[in-house]
Design an enzyme around this catalytic site. Structure first.
Site, PDB file in Angstrom:
ATOM      1  N   ASP A 120     -47.501-130.020 -29.205  1.00 57.18           N
ATOM      2  CA  ASP A 120     -48.902-129.648 -29.634  1.00 57.18           C
ATOM      3  C   ASP A 120     -49.177-128.295 -28.962  1.00 57.18           C
ATOM      4  O   ASP A 120     -49.256-127.975 -27.757  1.00 57.18           O
ATOM      5  CB  ASP A 120     -49.693-130.770 -29.170  1.00 57.18           C
ATOM      6  CG  ASP A 120     -51.047-130.584 -29.620  1.00 57.18           C
ATOM      7  OD1 ASP A 120     -51.644-129.410 -29.942  1.00 57.18           O
ATOM      8  OD2 ASP A 120     -51.755-131.685 -30.010  1.00 57.18           O
ATOM      9  N   LYS A 126     -56.660-123.695 -29.349  1.00 53.29           N
ATOM     10  CA  LYS A 126     -57.747-122.855 -28.927  1.00 53.29           C
ATOM     11  C   LYS A 126     -57.798-122.742 -27.215  1.00 53.29           C
ATOM     12  O   LYS A 126     -57.142-123.542 -26.572  1.00 53.29           O
ATOM     13  CB  LYS A 126     -58.938-124.056 -29.086  1.00 53.29           C
ATOM     14  CG  LYS A 126     -59.289-124.184 -30.585  1.00 53.29           C
ATOM     15  CD  LYS A 126     -60.464-125.198 -30.843  1.00 53.29           C
ATOM     16  CE  LYS A 126     -60.765-125.493 -32.272  1.00 53.29           C
ATOM     17  NZ  LYS A 126     -61.840-126.473 -32.419  1.00 53.29           N
ATOM     18  N   THR A 135     -36.600-129.927 -39.140  1.00 53.93           N
ATOM     19  CA  THR A 135     -37.229-131.140 -39.651  1.00 53.93           C
ATOM     20  C   THR A 135     -38.509-130.995 -40.281  1.00 53.93           C
ATOM     21  O   THR A 135     -38.676-129.664 -40.776  1.00 53.93           O
ATOM     22  CB  THR A 135     -37.958-131.673 -38.121  1.00 53.93           C
ATOM     23  OG1 THR A 135     -39.053-130.454 -37.828  1.00 53.93           O
ATOM     24  CG2 THR A 135     -36.852-131.661 -37.017  1.00 53.93           C
ATOM     25  N   ASP A 145     -43.416-122.833 -33.312  1.00 57.94           N
ATOM     26  CA  ASP A 145     -43.760-122.036 -34.420  1.00 57.94           C
ATOM     27  C   ASP A 145     -45.285-121.258 -34.193  1.00 57.94           C
ATOM     28  O   ASP A 145     -45.732-120.951 -35.128  1.00 57.94           O
ATOM     29  CB  ASP A 145     -43.871-122.709 -36.010  1.00 57.94           C
ATOM     30  CG  ASP A 145     -44.927-123.793 -36.061  1.00 57.94           C
ATOM     31  OD1 ASP A 145     -45.342-124.301 -35.023  1.00 57.94           O
ATOM     32  OD2 ASP A 145     -45.131-124.238 -37.028  1.00 57.94           O
ATOM     33  N   ASP A 148     -42.001-140.595 -26.308  1.00 59.04           N
ATOM     34  CA  ASP A 148     -43.232-140.092 -27.055  1.00 59.04           C
ATOM     35  C   ASP A 148     -44.261-141.511 -26.984  1.00 59.04           C
ATOM     36  O   ASP A 148     -43.961-142.407 -26.625  1.00 59.04           O
ATOM     37  CB  ASP A 148     -42.708-140.194 -28.596  1.00 59.04           C
ATOM     38  CG  ASP A 148     -43.767-139.202 -29.163  1.00 59.04           C
ATOM     39  OD1 ASP A 148     -45.032-139.566 -29.444  1.00 59.04           O
ATOM     40  OD2 ASP A 148     -43.419-137.990 -29.741  1.00 59.04           O
ATOM     41  N   ASP A 197     -45.851-141.756 -21.243  1.00 61.74           N
ATOM     42  CA  ASP A 197     -45.915-140.562 -21.005  1.00 61.74           C
ATOM     43  C   ASP A 197     -44.638-140.062 -20.032  1.00 61.74           C
ATOM     44  O   ASP A 197     -44.038-140.611 -19.424  1.00 61.74           O
ATOM     45  CB  ASP A 197     -47.038-140.522 -19.638  1.00 61.74           C
ATOM     46  CG  ASP A 197     -47.432-138.967 -19.167  1.00 61.74           C
ATOM     47  OD1 ASP A 197     -47.819-138.055 -19.977  1.00 61.74           O
ATOM     48  OD2 ASP A 197     -47.028-139.025 -18.113  1.00 61.74           O
ATOM     49  N   GLU A 229     -41.079-128.483 -39.065  1.00 56.22           N
ATOM     50  CA  GLU A 229     -40.423-127.164 -38.998  1.00 56.22           C
ATOM     51  C   GLU A 229     -40.925-126.485 -40.515  1.00 56.22           C
ATOM     52  O   GLU A 229     -41.200-125.487 -40.463  1.00 56.22           O
ATOM     53  CB  GLU A 229     -39.177-127.223 -38.629  1.00 56.22           C
ATOM     54  CG  GLU A 229     -38.648-125.622 -38.439  1.00 56.22           C
ATOM     55  CD  GLU A 229     -37.462-125.670 -37.863  1.00 56.22           C
ATOM     56  OE1 GLU A 229     -36.972-124.535 -37.542  1.00 56.22           O
ATOM     57  OE2 GLU A 229     -36.730-126.462 -37.202  1.00 56.22           O
TER      58      GLU A 229
END
Length: 205
Positions: free
Chosen positions: A106, A110, A181, A142, A56, A83, A184
């Protein structure tokens, strides 16, 4: 010795010796975008004989994961603060990992931002190259549009196969359970349907 000295792996550099990194030979799974480490630590505790490399870019999440993992006495977790694409490209050898998890990346909802999504053809090709034959990739989201994209992109990679021919059940037979989590649960409270996609690398491709 500090926790970081034991747990941290540089994102960039030469190919990493996974057996030396964990102090023993074991199958290794990537946890890409581990967030605060909730699912990472739960799954590592379920399978102590499987190494987990959590990746992360967020300092707070990485620090929290290491602190809690050290508190719980886990010895099969290592962390990359940086990364994921750089680490996978530079530091992992072909066919070197047993699996990878990408939980709730993520969604970039859009339309003009969707090119930033992680699960794209180029990334999937790179990751597939690093999976051992029979190795798995487990994604969960989700976001309905992203779930469809995951199915399409993973289905288009010829070295991968989907044993479920669509979305997978939450519990995969023979696999470590994916824990619920905080993120979630918040999505479910908003009425979001969580979808899992599970694919494996073909034994010969």
């Amino acid at each position: 010795m500090t926790i970081g000295a034991t747990w941290l792996i540089d994102a960039s550099g030469d190919a990493v010796d996974l057996a030396a990194t964990f102090g023993r030979s074991m199958p290794v799974v990537l946890d890409i975008g581990c967030g605060m480490g909730e699912s990472t630590l739960a799954q590592a505790a379920q399978a102590p004989d499987v190494g987990v490399i959590a990746i992360d870019v967020h300092t707070r999440g990485v620090a929290t994961l290491m602190r809690k993992g050290h508190r719980d006495g886990l010895t099969n977790v290592r962390v990359v603060h940086g990364d994921a694409v750089t680490f996978i490209h530079e530091r992992l050898q072909p066919e070197s990992v047993a699996g990878a998890r990408v939980y709730f990346p993520d969604p970039w909802p859009k339309a003009r931002h969707r090119k930033r999504r992680l699960v794209q053809e180029e990334f999937v090709s790179l990751l597939t190259d690093r999976l051992a034959p029979g190795g798995f990739l487990h994604c969960a989201t989700d976001d309905a549009a992203y779930a469809e994209q995951m199915l399409d992109v993973l289905g288009a990679e010829p070295r991968l196969q989907n044993p479920f021919e669509g979305y997978a059940p939450r519990s995969i037979p023979g696999a470590v359970d994916r824990p619920s989590t905080k993120y979630e649960r918040r999505g479910e409270q908003l009425g979001h349907l969580v979808r899992d996609v599970w694919v494996t690398r073909r034994l010969s491709a």
